[in-house]
Design an enzyme around this catalytic site. Structure first.
Site, PDB file in Angstrom:
ATOM      1  N   ARG A   1      40.039 -69.301  65.923  1.00  0.00           N
ATOM      2  CA  ARG A   1      38.768 -68.568  66.073  1.00  0.00           C
ATOM      3  C   ARG A   1      37.823 -68.780  64.888  1.00  0.00           C
ATOM      4  NH1 ARG A   1      38.395 -63.961  69.595  1.00  0.00           N
ATOM      5  NH2 ARG A   1      39.599 -64.478  71.434  1.00  0.00           N
TER       6      ARG A   1
ATOM      7  N   ARG B   1      32.387 -64.317  65.153  1.00  0.00           N
ATOM      8  CA  ARG B   1      31.431 -63.301  64.712  1.00  0.00           C
ATOM      9  C   ARG B   1      31.467 -62.967  63.233  1.00  0.00           C
ATOM     10  NH1 ARG B   1      33.280 -59.483  69.451  1.00  0.00           N
ATOM     11  NH2 ARG B   1      35.113 -60.633  68.820  1.00  0.00           N
TER      12      ARG B   1
ATOM     13  N   ARG C   1      24.589 -67.046  68.747  1.00  0.00           N
ATOM     14  CA  ARG C   1      25.073 -66.213  69.855  1.00  0.00           C
ATOM     15  C   ARG C   1      23.929 -65.386  70.434  1.00  0.00           C
ATOM     16  NH1 ARG C   1      26.376 -63.650  73.311  1.00  0.00           N
ATOM     17  NH2 ARG C   1      28.159 -62.321  73.764  1.00  0.00           N
TER      18      ARG C   1
ATOM     19  N   ASP D   1      36.261 -71.032  75.769  1.00  0.00           N
ATOM     20  CA  ASP D   1      37.177 -69.901  75.922  1.00  0.00           C
ATOM     21  C   ASP D   1      38.249 -70.285  76.934  1.00  0.00           C
ATOM     22  OD1 ASP D   1      37.320 -66.880  75.042  1.00  0.00           O
ATOM     23  OD2 ASP D   1      38.027 -66.992  77.111  1.00  0.00           O
TER      24      ASP D   1
ATOM     25  N   TYR E   1      44.941 -62.050  82.713  1.00  0.00           N
ATOM     26  CA  TYR E   1      43.543 -61.598  82.872  1.00  0.00           C
ATOM     27  C   TYR E   1      43.110 -61.668  84.335  1.00  0.00           C
ATOM     28  CZ  TYR E   1      43.146 -61.736  77.792  1.00  0.00           C
ATOM     29  OH  TYR E   1      43.326 -61.497  76.465  1.00  0.00           O
TER      30      TYR E   1
HETATM   31  O1  CP3 Z   1      39.117 -70.949  67.822  1.00  0.00           O
HETATM   32  C1  CP3 Z   1      37.923 -71.168  68.060  1.00  0.00           C
HETATM   33  O2  CP3 Z   1      37.006 -71.018  67.200  1.00  0.00           O
HETATM   34  C2  CP3 Z   1      37.534 -71.704  69.417  1.00  0.00           C
HETATM   35  C3  CP3 Z   1      37.001 -70.768  70.351  1.00  0.00           C
HETATM   36  C4  CP3 Z   1      37.896 -69.795  71.077  1.00  0.00           C
HETATM   37  C5  CP3 Z   1      37.380 -68.576  71.601  1.00  0.00           C
HETATM   38  N1  CP3 Z   1      38.362 -67.986  72.329  1.00  0.00           N
HETATM   39  C6  CP3 Z   1      36.002 -68.083  71.399  1.00  0.00           C
HETATM   40  C7  CP3 Z   1      35.720 -66.658  71.651  1.00  0.00           C
HETATM   41  C8  CP3 Z   1      39.237 -69.872  71.461  1.00  0.00           C
HETATM   42  C9  CP3 Z   1      40.283 -70.934  71.128  1.00  0.00           C
HETATM   43  C10 CP3 Z   1      39.514 -68.733  72.269  1.00  0.00           C
HETATM   44  C11 CP3 Z   1      40.823 -68.485  72.911  1.00  0.00           C
HETATM   45  C12 CP3 Z   1      41.055 -67.233  73.634  1.00  0.00           C
HETATM   46  N2  CP3 Z   1      40.181 -66.519  74.394  1.00  0.00           N
HETATM   47  C13 CP3 Z   1      42.314 -66.597  73.720  1.00  0.00           C
HETATM   48  C14 CP3 Z   1      43.602 -67.101  73.099  1.00  0.00           C
HETATM   49  C15 CP3 Z   1      43.671 -66.890  71.650  1.00  0.00           C
HETATM   50  C16 CP3 Z   1      43.716 -65.453  71.203  1.00  0.00           C
HETATM   51  O3  CP3 Z   1      42.809 -65.062  70.459  1.00  0.00           O
HETATM   52  O4  CP3 Z   1      44.651 -64.733  71.601  1.00  0.00           O
HETATM   53  C17 CP3 Z   1      42.154 -65.446  74.522  1.00  0.00           C
HETATM   54  C18 CP3 Z   1      43.237 -64.444  74.861  1.00  0.00           C
HETATM   55  C19 CP3 Z   1      40.802 -65.413  74.950  1.00  0.00           C
HETATM   56  C20 CP3 Z   1      40.145 -64.434  75.857  1.00  0.00           C
HETATM   57  C21 CP3 Z   1      39.076 -63.710  75.158  1.00  0.00           C
HETATM   58  N3  CP3 Z   1      37.853 -64.259  74.828  1.00  0.00           N
HETATM   59  C22 CP3 Z   1      39.089 -62.381  74.720  1.00  0.00           C
HETATM   60  C23 CP3 Z   1      40.251 -61.417  74.867  1.00  0.00           C
HETATM   61  C24 CP3 Z   1      37.847 -62.139  74.127  1.00  0.00           C
HETATM   62  C25 CP3 Z   1      37.336 -60.822  73.622  1.00  0.00           C
HETATM   63  C26 CP3 Z   1      37.917 -60.454  72.320  1.00  0.00           C
HETATM   64  C27 CP3 Z   1      36.905 -60.615  71.240  1.00  0.00           C
HETATM   65  O5  CP3 Z   1      37.268 -61.127  70.158  1.00  0.00           O
HETATM   66  O6  CP3 Z   1      35.748 -60.191  71.470  1.00  0.00           O
HETATM   67  C28 CP3 Z   1      37.102 -63.346  74.168  1.00  0.00           C
HETATM   68  C29 CP3 Z   1      35.738 -63.560  73.654  1.00  0.00           C
HETATM   69  C30 CP3 Z   1      35.576 -64.647  72.621  1.00  0.00           C
HETATM   70  N4  CP3 Z   1      36.110 -65.905  72.716  1.00  0.00           N
HETATM   71  C31 CP3 Z   1      34.790 -64.570  71.446  1.00  0.00           C
HETATM   72  C32 CP3 Z   1      34.868 -65.828  70.825  1.00  0.00           C
HETATM   73  C33 CP3 Z   1      34.171 -66.280  69.578  1.00  0.00           C
HETATM   74  C34 CP3 Z   1      33.971 -63.354  70.992  1.00  0.00           C
HETATM   75  C35 CP3 Z   1      32.858 -63.057  71.970  1.00  0.00           C
HETATM   76  C36 CP3 Z   1      31.460 -63.147  71.426  1.00  0.00           C
HETATM   77  O7  CP3 Z   1      31.154 -63.888  70.484  1.00  0.00           O
HETATM   78  O8  CP3 Z   1      30.606 -62.436  72.001  1.00  0.00           O
END
Ligand code: CP3
Length: 343
Positions: free
Chosen positions: A25, A29, A38, A75, A150
């Protein structure tokens, strides 16, 4: 391929000290420049599907910290979305999906899957063209079990109870769902590799809630299927599996899935991680909250990992994604400590 992509050497089993370094990640943010892009994107999915903006955020942490690897910005839930499922991201609530029914699972398919994902492939191509030669590019997908949790519940849950129950009550439909996800995820990774990804990672964030039999059926088998399909086309591309929370099952996970590298969470004892290094590279495993705390909590955590695992094939990373409240100065301190480490 330049020899200087040291993460690839480590994934072949070589030890490098200091180890290559990136953060799960890493585009997110905690970075003001991410929050700015964003805001311009509109919805989170719009950001994932806009190559101009997705390239920009993918490169932000590389420009700021000079990490050894860049991970595609996208994602794991673009796969169900590209299969035609309704997926939304709501501020503060995370992902929201329409829960899938048995009948919908049996009919799940899409002849426009790759068309829908073309913006992601375009992002990979453009990122590879812009990255420094020595920087490894990581593509990724979610593991079928984690993505399915999910799709079944419609949102994140603390213990994945809806998907576990569904798996027990509707075993045939659930196996079908995992198979459809495995086939499409493998095809998705193959396209990312063809667009320029050097390595792919499979995120299985919820593998820690399963019993012996379901760990095999829901988690191991679908990932083994992805590995088999990707290897049949691209036998030399390393695959990292990240079965978060797999605990005592990490060893058999690597044996049975055939993944090259193992992403380990922070609860894996360092002595056990050292043992795992005998069968290949490990990636991890700093508690992300040590990075939030900074100071001695951070430096002690980094030092313990380098001391325990630095002599073997190690990719330094967090044990899960960086959290939004992490101070940038702490990331800088971590990078400096890893990069200046001596044996
Ligand atoms: O690593 C990276 O920088 C690459 C981008 C990446 C994102 N999500 C961007 C993201 C990767 C590799 C993921 C994987 C992901 N997404 C997983 C597996 C890894 C983990 O963290 O367990 C899962 C379960 C998801 C599903 C997901 N996406 C969730 C549960 C959420 C909400 C939680 C949160 O942090 O808000 C997201 C949203 C998300 N995916 C964000 C980012 C940067 C935040 C949303 C935003 O910026 O508005």
């Amino acid at each position: 391929m330049p020899r200087s992509r040291i993460m690839l050497d480590v994934l072949k089993g070589e030890a490098h000290f200091p180890p290559p370094l990136w953060m799960m990640r890493q585009a997110g943010r905690y970075l003001p420049e991410y929050r700015e892009t964003r805001r311009r994107a509109g919805s989170f999915l719009d950001l994932c599907y806009d190559p101009d903006l997705a390239v920009e955020v993918t490169l932000q942490p590389i420009e700021r910290f000079g990490f050894d690897a860049s991970i595609l910005f996208s994602d794991i839930l673009v796969v169900p979305h590209a299969l035609g499922r309704d997926v939304r991201f709501e501020e503060g609530r995370g992902p929201l999906l329409t829960p899938i029914s048995v009948a919908e699972i049996m009919a799940l398919e899409s002849d426009v899957f790759h068309v829908n994902l073309e913006p992601v492939y375009e992002t990979v191509r453009r990122v590879r063209a812009k990255l420094p030669d020595e920087t490894t590019l990581i593509g990724f997908c979610g593991a079928p079990w984690t993505v399915a949790t999910y799709m079944i519940a419609g949102h994140g849950t603390p213990d994945q109870a809806p998907a576990r129950l569904f798996g027990y009550r509707e075993p045939a439909a659930f196996q079908h769902l995992l198979k459809v996800l495995a086939d499409h995820s493998a095809a998705y990774l193959i396209r990312q590799i063809e667009a320029g990804a050097d390595v792919v990672q499979i995120f299985d964030s919820w593998s820690g809630v399963l019993d012996d039999a379901t760990f095999d059926q829901f988690c191991v088998w679908p990932v083994a299927e992805i590995v088999r399909q990707v290897r049949a086309v691209h036998p030399d591309v390393p695959i990292i599996g990240f079965p978060k929370g797999a605990g005592a099952r990490y060893r058999t996970y690597r044996q049975k899935t055939g993944v090259t590298g193992l992403g380990i969470d922070w609860t894996v004892p360092l002595a056990a991680a050292k043992d795992l290094q005998r069968s290949g590279a490990v990636q991890g495993n700093l508690d992300p909250l040590r990075l939030v705390a900074g100071g001695k909590a951070l430096s002690d955590g980094v030092e313990a990992i380098l001391n325990a695992l630095g002599e073997g094939p190690l990719i330094f990373n967090l044990g899960h994604g960086i959290t939004p409240e992490t101070p940038i100065a702490h990331v800088e301190a971590m990078v400096k400590q890893v990069r200046s480490a001596t044996r």
